[in-house]
Design a protein around this motif. Sequence first.
Motif, short mmCIF file in Angstrom:
data_model
loop_
_atom_site.label_atom_id
_atom_site.label_comp_id
_atom_site.label_asym_id
_atom_site.label_seq_id
_atom_site.Cartn_x
_atom_site.Cartn_y
_atom_site.Cartn_z
N ARG A 308 -58.76 5.07 -61.36
CA ARG A 308 -59.37 5.90 -60.31
C ARG A 308 -59.56 5.10 -59.03
N ASN A 309 -60.06 3.88 -59.17
CA ASN A 309 -60.27 3.05 -57.98
C ASN A 309 -58.95 2.71 -57.29
N THR A 310 -57.94 2.42 -58.10
CA THR A 310 -56.64 2.08 -57.53
C THR A 310 -56.04 3.26 -56.78
N ARG A 311 -56.18 4.46 -57.36
CA ARG A 311 -55.65 5.65 -56.69
C ARG A 311 -56.40 5.93 -55.39
N ASP A 312 -57.74 5.76 -55.42
CA ASP A 312 -58.52 5.96 -54.19
C ASP A 312 -58.13 4.94 -53.13
N LEU A 313 -57.94 3.68 -53.55
CA LEU A 313 -57.53 2.64 -52.61
C LEU A 313 -56.15 2.94 -52.05
N GLN A 314 -55.25 3.37 -52.91
CA GLN A 314 -53.91 3.70 -52.47
C GLN A 314 -53.93 4.85 -51.45
N ASP A 315 -54.70 5.90 -51.74
CA ASP A 315 -54.79 7.03 -50.81
C ASP A 315 -55.37 6.59 -49.46
N ALA A 316 -56.37 5.70 -49.51
CA ALA A 316 -57.00 5.24 -48.27
C ALA A 316 -56.04 4.42 -47.43
N VAL A 317 -55.30 3.51 -48.09
CA VAL A 317 -54.39 2.63 -47.34
C VAL A 317 -53.22 3.43 -46.79
N ILE A 318 -52.65 4.30 -47.61
CA ILE A 318 -51.54 5.11 -47.12
C ILE A 318 -52.02 6.04 -46.00
N GLY A 319 -53.28 6.50 -46.11
CA GLY A 319 -53.83 7.35 -45.06
C GLY A 319 -53.85 6.67 -43.71
N VAL A 320 -53.97 5.34 -43.70
CA VAL A 320 -53.97 4.60 -42.43
C VAL A 320 -52.60 4.71 -41.76
N ARG A 321 -51.55 4.79 -42.57
CA ARG A 321 -50.19 4.89 -42.01
C ARG A 321 -49.81 6.32 -41.63
N MET A 322 -50.64 7.28 -42.01
CA MET A 322 -50.30 8.67 -41.74
C MET A 322 -50.58 9.02 -40.28
N LEU A 323 -49.65 9.71 -39.66
CA LEU A 323 -49.80 10.16 -38.28
C LEU A 323 -49.54 11.66 -38.22
N PRO A 324 -50.20 12.37 -37.31
CA PRO A 324 -49.89 13.80 -37.16
C PRO A 324 -48.47 13.98 -36.65
N VAL A 325 -47.80 15.01 -37.15
CA VAL A 325 -46.42 15.26 -36.76
C VAL A 325 -46.33 15.62 -35.28
N ASP A 326 -47.48 15.86 -34.64
CA ASP A 326 -47.49 16.10 -33.20
C ASP A 326 -46.89 14.92 -32.43
N ALA A 327 -46.93 13.73 -33.04
CA ALA A 327 -46.31 12.56 -32.40
C ALA A 327 -44.83 12.80 -32.13
N VAL A 328 -44.19 13.67 -32.94
CA VAL A 328 -42.79 14.04 -32.72
C VAL A 328 -42.70 15.34 -31.92
N PHE A 329 -43.53 16.31 -32.26
CA PHE A 329 -43.45 17.63 -31.63
C PHE A 329 -43.66 17.58 -30.12
N ARG A 330 -44.50 16.63 -29.65
CA ARG A 330 -44.86 16.67 -28.22
C ARG A 330 -43.71 16.25 -27.30
N ARG A 331 -42.62 15.75 -27.86
CA ARG A 331 -41.48 15.42 -27.00
C ARG A 331 -40.61 16.64 -26.70
N PHE A 332 -40.81 17.76 -27.44
CA PHE A 332 -39.90 18.88 -27.32
C PHE A 332 -40.16 19.80 -26.14
N PRO A 333 -41.40 19.96 -25.63
CA PRO A 333 -41.53 20.78 -24.43
C PRO A 333 -40.65 20.32 -23.28
N ARG A 334 -40.57 19.01 -23.08
CA ARG A 334 -39.70 18.50 -22.01
C ARG A 334 -38.23 18.76 -22.33
N LEU A 335 -37.83 18.52 -23.58
CA LEU A 335 -36.44 18.74 -23.97
C LEU A 335 -36.05 20.20 -23.78
N VAL A 336 -36.91 21.11 -24.20
CA VAL A 336 -36.62 22.54 -24.07
C VAL A 336 -36.53 22.93 -22.60
N ARG A 337 -37.45 22.42 -21.79
CA ARG A 337 -37.45 22.75 -20.36
C ARG A 337 -36.15 22.30 -19.70
#
Length: 644
Positions: A308-337
């Motif tokens: 249980r502790n290992t899984r919680d630690l794993q989720d926490a550490v991987i969570g640090v690497r997680m980014l919202p997909v908006d980091a990719v989506f926000r480039r498209f308004p300019r591309l579409v324009r």
Amino acid sequence: MSIDLQRFHATYFEESREGLDAMEAGLLALDAGERGAELINSVFRAAHSIKGGAATFGFAATAELTHVLETLLDQIRAGERAIEAAAVDAMLASVDVLRALLDEAEHQRPADQAQVRAIHQRLAAVLGGATAPAADVPVAADAGGRLIGWRIGFQPEPSLFMSGNDPLRILRELEELGPLKVDARLDTLPAFDALDPLQAHIGWTLELRSPVKRAAIDDVFAWVADECRLQIEPIQEQVVETATTAGASKAAGADAETSIRVGVDKIDGLINLVGELVITQSMLQQLGAGLDGALGERMQAALEQLERNTRDLQDAVIGVRMLPVDAVFRRFPRLVRDLSGRLGKLVRLQTSGEATELDKGLIEKIADPLVHLVRNAIDHGLEDPATRSGAGKEPTGTITLAASHQDGHIVIEVGDDGRGLDRNRILAKARERGLAVPEQPTDAQVWDLIFQAGFSTADAVTDLSGRGVGMDVVRSNIRQLGGSVQLESHLGRGTRVTIRLPLTLAILDGMTVAVGNETLVLPLTHVREALQPGPGDVRTVKGQGRMLRVRDEFLPLLSLGDTYGYGRAGTDAPVAVVIEGDGCRLAVEVDALLGQQQVVVKSLERNYRRVEGISGATILGDGRVALIVDVGGLARSRRLPQAA
């Protein structure tokens, strides 16, 4: 003592690129018709911050270009110039050139000097043109009596020097606005033996005797707004009220202290350590399984807690690497324009699920395939306004980008409401090129032809399409990430491409199975059920091989032992596992189910070589290496004979 400013370059480049993203988003909002002083100020602050750092670090080309941008933006926010399309176009082009100049400063890759000169000339032409007052931009008025100056409390955070900023430079900028009275506050200065020369301790009480606009004061402190405690009060003949800037108050300083920048390599190191911990936990579980009695029970309880502790630690550490997909989506308004303008089409971009999180490594690699898909949707999918109107559609076409979590995957959809795919035209082009086409292909098999290398139905070759490069690259890149691509289209109504990706490539839940004398891992997200085939459930169908009846459905049945050359263990009761991948369901035959466990994914290609049908490897609790089955690859291999 002198401070080596190069140590702050990485932070400056990262923050400047964030500033350019903010500038681009603000300019696109202005281009779409949004107005407001705060919107314009946000663009100005981003340019001012980039300029201040460039001047500090000696990046002259960047500082010169942002200075011209500042001049144009200052006229707009002061109400001296209307927001016109030519000005917005020039400033958006400036963002592109600034990205190139930052890349030159960071990586010594020379920027195109012709483009740099051209953007300076373009901005100069805009600035030299006739200026019309911008009546729609609100300009704040001073409250109270006649303004005669400003009283400023400026207390830098101790870390101010570490970002490359100098309080004395800020004071010199204030002096350019008018007579300045300066008093240093030494109450925060520590004892000599506790003094750290790399930290800022001295505060300042400043009186600027000049009736300048409040915005001019904000501009001076914009570069350090999050690294100081700042209080700005107007000095009036009859002071009515006192204002404190919200962007650089104690609250901003407090917010800055709640987060830190950490290098990706450090996060990756943590993930590797957690992976090793998962392997060690698996080893302990295997050792603990051999203990009996009270000691065995205590050992099992401790191992369950460790899991249980290992899984919680794993989720926490991987969570640090997680980014919202908006980091990719926000480039498209300019591309579409930009792309819609070049093609003479009216396009509306709709996004949803921007907050959906994905591993940073996947975020960086998914961007190019999505760019291909959006470009294809605008170029091939959407009709021009006249054609859409003639077909009874709204002249403006719609591109949709959506992200969501489903069954342990992230699903990204790119859709359009355009002309859709022409089934007959695709089949004709495929036969013309000599591609294998089934006698009575399903829609899915026809759409699959689009992903063949070099396939294109474009009549003319342009810089956007017609060279047959794109869709095969999209599928190849997605498959390398352990994902799959599916396409759905309806003639006259549009097309939708669905991408499914694992949430992370580091650790997965797997089902371990015995095949011959070896152990294989099936990713649990692809497993649908396991069953023991009964008499008569397995049949051989001409042209399709062995099929397994699962309730009212017949699924292709593959032997993993035969597929990977392991042979069979000779068991009389093999087990069938129903799996799904790449839009296809099938059953695989194994000798036994061993259990479920977390496994750490190791790259086989990086440590050995690429093996067809294998997506990676892991280390089991007993130290043996187990291969991870590429479920999508199995599905594709089963589909190929059908199209022959």
